[in-house]
Write a protein that holds these residues in place. Structure first.
Motif, PDB file in Angstrom:
ATOM      1  N   TYR A 167       0.810  -1.220   0.000  1.00  0.00           N
ATOM      2  CA  TYR A 167       0.000   0.000   0.000  1.00  0.00           C
ATOM      3  C   TYR A 167       0.844   1.272   0.000  1.00  0.00           C
ATOM      4  O   TYR A 167       0.362   2.337  -0.381  1.00  0.00           O
ATOM      5  CB  TYR A 167      -0.944   0.008   1.209  1.00  0.00           C
ATOM      6  N   ASP A 168       2.121   1.189   0.410  1.00  0.00           N
ATOM      7  CA  ASP A 168       2.975   2.381   0.351  1.00  0.00           C
ATOM      8  C   ASP A 168       4.248   2.109  -0.455  1.00  0.00           C
ATOM      9  O   ASP A 168       5.288   2.704  -0.218  1.00  0.00           O
ATOM     10  CB  ASP A 168       3.316   2.899   1.749  1.00  0.00           C
ATOM     11  N   SER A 169       4.141   1.196  -1.433  1.00  0.00           N
ATOM     12  CA  SER A 169       5.266   0.854  -2.306  1.00  0.00           C
ATOM     13  C   SER A 169       4.891   1.146  -3.754  1.00  0.00           C
ATOM     14  O   SER A 169       3.712   1.236  -4.104  1.00  0.00           O
ATOM     15  CB  SER A 169       5.611  -0.641  -2.176  1.00  0.00           C
ATOM     16  N   GLY A 170       5.911   1.298  -4.611  1.00  0.00           N
ATOM     17  CA  GLY A 170       5.660   1.424  -6.036  1.00  0.00           C
ATOM     18  C   GLY A 170       5.180   0.097  -6.601  1.00  0.00           C
ATOM     19  O   GLY A 170       5.768  -0.942  -6.316  1.00  0.00           O
ATOM     20  N   LEU A 171       4.111   0.118  -7.362  1.00  0.00           N
ATOM     21  CA  LEU A 171       3.512  -1.106  -7.900  1.00  0.00           C
ATOM     22  C   LEU A 171       3.669  -1.187  -9.403  1.00  0.00           C
ATOM     23  O   LEU A 171       3.553  -0.172 -10.107  1.00  0.00           O
ATOM     24  CB  LEU A 171       2.017  -1.163  -7.569  1.00  0.00           C
ATOM     25  N   LEU A 172       3.908  -2.395  -9.901  1.00  0.00           N
ATOM     26  CA  LEU A 172       3.935  -2.658 -11.337  1.00  0.00           C
ATOM     27  C   LEU A 172       2.679  -3.421 -11.719  1.00  0.00           C
ATOM     28  O   LEU A 172       2.296  -4.376 -11.036  1.00  0.00           O
ATOM     29  CB  LEU A 172       5.166  -3.470 -11.718  1.00  0.00           C
ATOM     30  N   ILE A 173       2.052  -3.005 -12.802  1.00  0.00           N
ATOM     31  CA  ILE A 173       0.923  -3.725 -13.377  1.00  0.00           C
ATOM     32  C   ILE A 173       1.377  -4.246 -14.731  1.00  0.00           C
ATOM     33  O   ILE A 173       1.868  -3.484 -15.574  1.00  0.00           O
ATOM     34  CB  ILE A 173      -0.304  -2.809 -13.525  1.00  0.00           C
TER      35      ILE A 173
END
Length: 440
Positions: free
Chosen positions: A138-144
């Motif tokens: 929830y507070d990290s960079g996410l990759l889709i």
């Protein structure tokens, strides 16, 4: 293959641990973090290393020298002025004539780099990002990414994100083609010069990597291996504890892994029959805590679930993916994560309205058969004889036995299982207790 290690950061967040040396020189188990990184690379044949240095550079250069004492060859790029976290790469461009590894010097890791590089070459892209689940998505960079692993979107922790998302976080390890550097629109000669009263700098994520999203040229390499930032005092203490317990090296996929395989419906989420609507998905009490305990135990947490609703035409692949995104999001909100999700979309019985004919088959993956567990074992190098299958039904127990695992039943039936418990949390507590006893 060359490896570039970025070691120029100031490490202001961890200055209370050591303020008079650069962050990569902070010691874990008696050795600088950077020495642990170099040892991991050397053992796998990556011995041609360039280290970019800036703040307190002499500490690093004097300690490692030309690398010969550590079994590698080291060159240095000294950043006399801040050039952004990728400015040095453009300056090094003449030396980077083929794909190279790019690592951060303040990360604690032990991964199978040869497997990582092989995936990059198989995909044939310009960049491959090492991605993994973590306990705070929830507070990290996410990759889709799409089904092929191609990165479609990169969401920073400041950006809004979908309500439900996969726990896929950028770990800061990369395989990069030098051609990707040529696409940022800034030449090596421009870096460090003045433009409009400002020094020209280059940001790795914003100017080189993120523009590749949606191009089909950047891929995500998902792995459960150990990679953690040690940039704060709390995280530093955590990785020191992990090192001491042997958890860092044990997660390298060169080594056989242990897993707790988990059924989904009735085990992690409330059983509602055929779950067709995402609104019906609700975590069972204690499920997140159970998964979190698996995460900290050294076991992998891997879901294996029959989903005949796909073959029945009642749920699409996209809708199932969104349901699993909800599962990962809800678990992540409670500090838990899954290392893999495997599902069987098939169903053997034909003749129903709306069914998907090609999925109406007697497959090898539908529990009680062991196909999903065998596939996970192949992909994640799992030792099935040292692993467990936990679920609420006979098919789960039989699938575990067919795969050669020990089994835990959530319920009261006598199905010949090794453990019986009234919840997933109670089952996990018993599994971990038995493992602890056996390892004494």
């Amino acid at each position: 293959m060359k490896t570039v290690i970025m070691a120029g950061g100031r490490g202001t967040r961890i200055s209370s641990v050591a303020s008079d040396i650069p962050k990569p020189m902070i010691r874990i188990e008696g050795k600088p973090v950077l020495e642990h990184e170099i040892a991991c690379l050397r053992e796998q044949g990556f011995t041609d290393i360039i280290i970019t240095v800036s703040h307190l550079a002499e500490h690093i250069m004097n300690y490692f020298g030309d690398g010969s004492s550590f079994g590698v060859n080291i060159e240095y790029f000294v950043e006399e002025q801040p050039l952004g976290n990728a400015g040095a790469l453009l300056k090094l461009r003449p030396q980077l004539t083929e794909d190279f590894l790019l690592l951060n010097a303040d990360a604690v890791f032990d991964i199978d780099f040869n497997r990582f590089v092989a995936y990059h070459r198989e995909k044939g892209g310009l960049v491959t990002l090492f991605t993994h689940p973590n306990s705070h998505p929830y507070d990290s960079g996410l990759l889709i990414a799409d089904d092929s692993g191609a990165a479609e979107k990169w969401l920073t922790k400041e950006e809004s994100r979908p309500q439900w998302y996969r726990n896929r976080v950028n770990a800061g390890l990369h395989v990069i083609s030098p051609l990707a550097l040529d696409m940022c629109g800034i030449s090596a000669d421009e870096v460090g010069t003045e433009r409009d009263g400002k020094t020209v700098k280059v940001d790795l994520d914003r100017q080189i990597l993120k523009p590749l999203c949606g191009s089909g040229k950047m891929f995500c390499y998902d792995s459960p291996e150990y990679v953690k930032d040690m940039g704060t005092p709390d995280r530093y203490e955590a990785v020191c504890a992990d090192f001491a317990a042997g958890r860092v090296s044990a997660r390298n996929l060169k080594h056989k892994q242990r897993a707790v395989f988990l059924d989904r419906d009735g085990t992690i989420n409330k059983y509602v029959g055929f779950l067709r609507d995402i609104e019906q998905f609700e975590l069972l009490d204690g499920a997140a805590e159970a998964v979190r305990r698996i995460n900290t135990s050294g076991f992998l947490a891997v879901v294996v679930t029959n989903q005949p609703v796909i073959a029945r035409g009642e749920v699409t692949f996209g809708e199932l993916s969104e349901i699993h995104n909800k599962m990962e999001t809800l678990l992540g909100q409670e500090g838990a994560y899954l290392d893999g999700i495997y599902y069987c979309p098939h169903h053997p019985h034909k003749g129903y309205e709306g069914e998907v004919p090609e999925l109406k088959t007697d497959c090898s993956c539908r529990k009680p058969k062991a196909g999903m567990l065998l596939k996970a074992a192949e992909e994640l190098n799992i030792d099935l004889s040292r692993s467990w299958m936990a679920g609420d039904g006979e098919n789960d127990i039989l699938a575990g036995k067919n795969a050669g695992c020990r089994t835990a039943l959530i319920g009261s039936e006598d199905l010949g299982q090794d453990i019986t418990a009234d919840s997933l949390l109670a089952a996990v507590e018993r599994i971990l207790s038995e493992e602890q006893e056996e390892n004494k």
